[in-house]
Motif scaffolding. Structure first.
Motif, PDB file in Angstrom:
ATOM      1  N   ASN A  13      21.841  -4.750  36.528  1.00  0.00           N
ATOM      2  CA  ASN A  13      21.425  -3.402  36.151  1.00  0.00           C
ATOM      3  C   ASN A  13      20.995  -3.455  34.683  1.00  0.00           C
ATOM      4  O   ASN A  13      21.829  -3.471  33.783  1.00  0.00           O
ATOM      5  N   THR A  14      19.696  -3.514  34.456  1.00  0.00           N
ATOM      6  CA  THR A  14      19.213  -3.704  33.086  1.00  0.00           C
ATOM      7  C   THR A  14      19.559  -2.529  32.179  1.00  0.00           C
ATOM      8  O   THR A  14      19.562  -2.680  30.956  1.00  0.00           O
ATOM      9  N   HIS A  15      19.866  -1.366  32.756  1.00  0.00           N
ATOM     10  CA  HIS A  15      20.263  -0.216  31.929  1.00  0.00           C
ATOM     11  C   HIS A  15      21.582  -0.471  31.203  1.00  0.00           C
ATOM     12  O   HIS A  15      21.893   0.205  30.217  1.00  0.00           O
ATOM     13  N   GLU A  16      22.350  -1.429  31.701  1.00  0.00           N
ATOM     14  CA  GLU A  16      23.636  -1.747  31.070  1.00  0.00           C
ATOM     15  C   GLU A  16      23.504  -2.808  29.983  1.00  0.00           C
ATOM     16  O   GLU A  16      24.501  -3.198  29.373  1.00  0.00           O
ATOM     17  N   TYR A  17      22.274  -3.269  29.737  1.00  0.00           N
ATOM     18  CA  TYR A  17      22.058  -4.308  28.731  1.00  0.00           C
ATOM     19  C   TYR A  17      21.269  -3.739  27.561  1.00  0.00           C
ATOM     20  O   TYR A  17      20.190  -3.169  27.740  1.00  0.00           O
TER      21      TYR A  17
ATOM     22  N   PHE B  26      18.905  -3.566  24.576  1.00  0.00           N
ATOM     23  CA  PHE B  26      17.697  -4.270  24.149  1.00  0.00           C
ATOM     24  C   PHE B  26      17.576  -4.208  22.634  1.00  0.00           C
ATOM     25  O   PHE B  26      17.871  -3.177  22.016  1.00  0.00           O
ATOM     26  N   SER B  27      17.126  -5.309  22.037  1.00  0.00           N
ATOM     27  CA  SER B  27      16.876  -5.304  20.601  1.00  0.00           C
ATOM     28  C   SER B  27      15.733  -6.255  20.267  1.00  0.00           C
ATOM     29  O   SER B  27      15.709  -7.389  20.733  1.00  0.00           O
ATOM     30  N   SER B  28      14.799  -5.769  19.470  1.00  0.00           N
ATOM     31  CA  SER B  28      13.738  -6.648  18.962  1.00  0.00           C
ATOM     32  C   SER B  28      14.134  -7.243  17.615  1.00  0.00           C
ATOM     33  O   SER B  28      13.432  -8.090  17.077  1.00  0.00           O
ATOM     34  N   GLU B  29      15.287  -6.794  17.100  1.00  0.00           N
ATOM     35  CA  GLU B  29      15.800  -7.321  15.824  1.00  0.00           C
ATOM     36  C   GLU B  29      16.668  -8.545  16.083  1.00  0.00           C
ATOM     37  O   GLU B  29      17.694  -8.462  16.777  1.00  0.00           O
ATOM     38  N   LYS B  30      16.267  -9.692  15.554  1.00  0.00           N
ATOM     39  CA  LYS B  30      17.023 -10.921  15.739  1.00  0.00           C
ATOM     40  C   LYS B  30      17.606 -11.386  14.402  1.00  0.00           C
ATOM     41  O   LYS B  30      17.025 -11.113  13.348  1.00  0.00           O
TER      42      LYS B  30
ATOM     43  N   MET C 245      17.484 -12.429  28.557  1.00  0.00           N
ATOM     44  CA  MET C 245      16.118 -11.894  28.574  1.00  0.00           C
ATOM     45  C   MET C 245      16.109 -10.387  28.712  1.00  0.00           C
ATOM     46  O   MET C 245      15.241  -9.710  28.153  1.00  0.00           O
ATOM     47  N   ALA C 246      17.079  -9.827  29.438  1.00  0.00           N
ATOM     48  CA  ALA C 246      17.179  -8.366  29.543  1.00  0.00           C
ATOM     49  C   ALA C 246      17.437  -7.739  28.180  1.00  0.00           C
ATOM     50  O   ALA C 246      17.029  -6.593  27.921  1.00  0.00           O
ATOM     51  N   CYS C 247      18.098  -8.475  27.295  1.00  0.00           N
ATOM     52  CA  CYS C 247      18.353  -7.998  25.927  1.00  0.00           C
ATOM     53  C   CYS C 247      17.178  -8.279  24.990  1.00  0.00           C
ATOM     54  O   CYS C 247      17.248  -7.962  23.802  1.00  0.00           O
ATOM     55  N   GLY C 248      16.120  -8.909  25.516  1.00  0.00           N
ATOM     56  CA  GLY C 248      14.962  -9.243  24.692  1.00  0.00           C
ATOM     57  C   GLY C 248      15.088 -10.566  23.970  1.00  0.00           C
ATOM     58  O   GLY C 248      14.362 -10.825  22.999  1.00  0.00           O
ATOM     59  N   THR C 249      15.979 -11.428  24.443  1.00  0.00           N
ATOM     60  CA  THR C 249      16.237 -12.703  23.783  1.00  0.00           C
ATOM     61  C   THR C 249      15.670 -13.851  24.613  1.00  0.00           C
ATOM     62  O   THR C 249      15.983 -13.960  25.801  1.00  0.00           O
TER      63      THR C 249
ATOM     64  N   TYR D 176       9.944  -8.719  32.236  1.00  0.00           N
ATOM     65  CA  TYR D 176      10.024  -9.800  33.216  1.00  0.00           C
ATOM     66  C   TYR D 176      11.279  -9.657  34.083  1.00  0.00           C
ATOM     67  O   TYR D 176      11.219  -9.782  35.313  1.00  0.00           O
ATOM     68  N   VAL D 177      12.416  -9.383  33.454  1.00  0.00           N
ATOM     69  CA  VAL D 177      13.654  -9.204  34.211  1.00  0.00           C
ATOM     70  C   VAL D 177      13.559  -7.971  35.100  1.00  0.00           C
ATOM     71  O   VAL D 177      13.970  -7.988  36.270  1.00  0.00           O
ATOM     72  N   ASN D 178      12.998  -6.885  34.572  1.00  0.00           N
ATOM     73  CA  ASN D 178      12.858  -5.664  35.361  1.00  0.00           C
ATOM     74  C   ASN D 178      11.963  -5.862  36.580  1.00  0.00           C
ATOM     75  O   ASN D 178      12.111  -5.171  37.591  1.00  0.00           O
ATOM     76  N   GLN D 179      11.063  -6.793  36.489  1.00  0.00           N
ATOM     77  CA  GLN D 179      10.147  -7.044  37.603  1.00  0.00           C
ATOM     78  C   GLN D 179      10.711  -8.005  38.643  1.00  0.00           C
ATOM     79  O   GLN D 179      10.244  -8.026  39.775  1.00  0.00           O
ATOM     80  N   ARG D 180      11.740  -8.796  38.272  1.00  0.00           N
ATOM     81  CA  ARG D 180      12.173  -9.871  39.174  1.00  0.00           C
ATOM     82  C   ARG D 180      13.659  -9.938  39.478  1.00  0.00           C
ATOM     83  O   ARG D 180      14.036 -10.424  40.552  1.00  0.00           O
ATOM     84  N   PHE D 181      14.496  -9.507  38.567  1.00  0.00           N
ATOM     85  CA  PHE D 181      15.923  -9.805  38.710  1.00  0.00           C
ATOM     86  C   PHE D 181      16.812  -8.573  38.524  1.00  0.00           C
ATOM     87  O   PHE D 181      17.781  -8.613  37.764  1.00  0.00           O
TER      88      PHE D 181
END
Length: 344
Positions: free
Chosen positions: A152-156, A158-162, A257-261, A307-312
């Motif tokens: 469930n990607t809503h539970e992960y 996301f951050s573009s800040e690394k 990847m769901a977190c943008g990493t 990508y994760v939202n489309q496949r996993f």
């Protein structure tokens, strides 16, 4: 080619029993650490949301929107089938066995069953489901089914800040490649955080701890879950997945990847499938992984999340299992119909 299930079977809610292992082999559902428990939770919750009648047999301490039936204290793995058969609802359409040695699927049952093979074991039940094509090839000889795990990607978060560190997350054993992750950090001079339970203490003490003590850029942060796991995943510059064995799936790759990493992974097990959309992230050696970690030529965080939202996702996983459930039930009904015709 299989015939299409009847419209009545295709539309009606199913009565489904989900069975997972008991202690000491399993965590309560949901678990912040156990991958199998997480997948069973996601599948069960989504089935309930879609209006199906689901019973979940799980360890004490579990929580679920389904009808939850927890195992009594002291119940062994071999006793699970009898306990489930005594307590499952009448009219059950299908049993989904998630136990690590297919405790249910290897028994004669009053209804059809499917068995997801979460771990690399050779003794499977009826209708085995593997979590990747590669796992089906290696463990099932190409027979059976495969369905990818979903989250469930809503539970992960996301951050573009690394924050400029590499991350290894997994059990601390030789086959998971923690030593190879350290080698990548040593070759690049980058900071590396190592997270996960120590399952091979002698290996950790002799091979890992000594390297950590020599290198101030490398730190072991312990076993993590929940918010701490999320923060480590979403702020990592890259997750290293240098697994040395034929990993059936590798859920942490999808979580990162769901977190943008981005994930750099050795080409073993399911890696070519999980990272099929980003072949530039797949590595043939530790040296290649180090070079790619140094260059940082990664897909954008938004691309990885998409990508994760489309496949996993858990929704895709659940839809795939529902199609399989209905097909297995249809086959059972078809066989019964054929036997009745012969008797007449």
């Amino acid at each position: 080619m299989a015939s299409k299930p009847s419209r009545a079977l295709d539309n009606r809610p199913l009565t489904i029993v989900q069975v997972i292992s008991n202690y000491p082999n399993a965590q309560p559902v949901p678990s912040i650490k156990g991958g199998t428990e997480k997948i069973v939770h996601e599948l069960t919750e989504e089935l309930v949301r879609r209006g199906h009648h689901v019973s979940l047999f799980a360890a004490r301490g579990s929580r679920s929107s389904a009808q939850l039936i927890t195992y009594p204290k002291g119940l062994t793995h071999s006793q699970i089938p009898q306990y489930v058969l005594q307590h499952m609802p009448s009219g059950t359409d299908i049993i989904h066995d998630h136990t690590f040695r297919s405790a249910m699927g290897r028994r004669k049952l009053p209804c059809p069953s499917v068995c997801t093979v979460h771990l690399p074991v050779k003794r499977h039940g009826k209708n085995p489901v593997y979590v990747s094509k590669r796992a089906r090839q290696l463990m099932g000889g190409g027979k059976g089914f495969y369905i990818y795990n979903g989250i469930n990607t809503h539970e992960y978060e996301f951050s573009s800040e690394k924050r400029g560190y590499l991350l290894f997350m997994g059990r601390i054993i030789p086959d998971k490649g923690v030593l190879q992750a350290i080698q990548v950090a040593e070759r690049t001079g980058k900071k590396l955080l190592i997270a996960g339970p120590i399952k091979a203490p002698v290996f950790f003490r002799r091979e890992i701890q000594t390297r950590i003590q020599r290198n101030p850029n490398i730190r072991y942060v312990g076993s993590v879950g929940g918010d701490r796991k999320q923060k480590l995943l979403k702020h990592a510059e890259c997750l290293l997945f240098p697994s040395l064995w034929e990993e059936p799936f590798g859920l942490v790759m999808v979580e990162a990847m769901a977190c943008g990493t981005p994930v750099l992974a050795l080409k073993n097990g399911s890696v070519s499938e999980v990272l099929s959309g980003f072949p530039q992230l797949i590595c043939k050696s530790v040296g290649e992984m180090a070079r790619k970690a140094h260059r940082k030529n990664y897909p954008s965080p938004a691309q990885l999340r998409l990508y994760v939202n489309q496949r996993f996702t858990n929704k895709q996983m659940t839809s795939n299992y529902l199609r399989l459930y209905r097909e297995i039930i249809r086959r059972r009904e078809q066989k019964r119909g054929q036997r009745k015709s012969v008797r007449r």
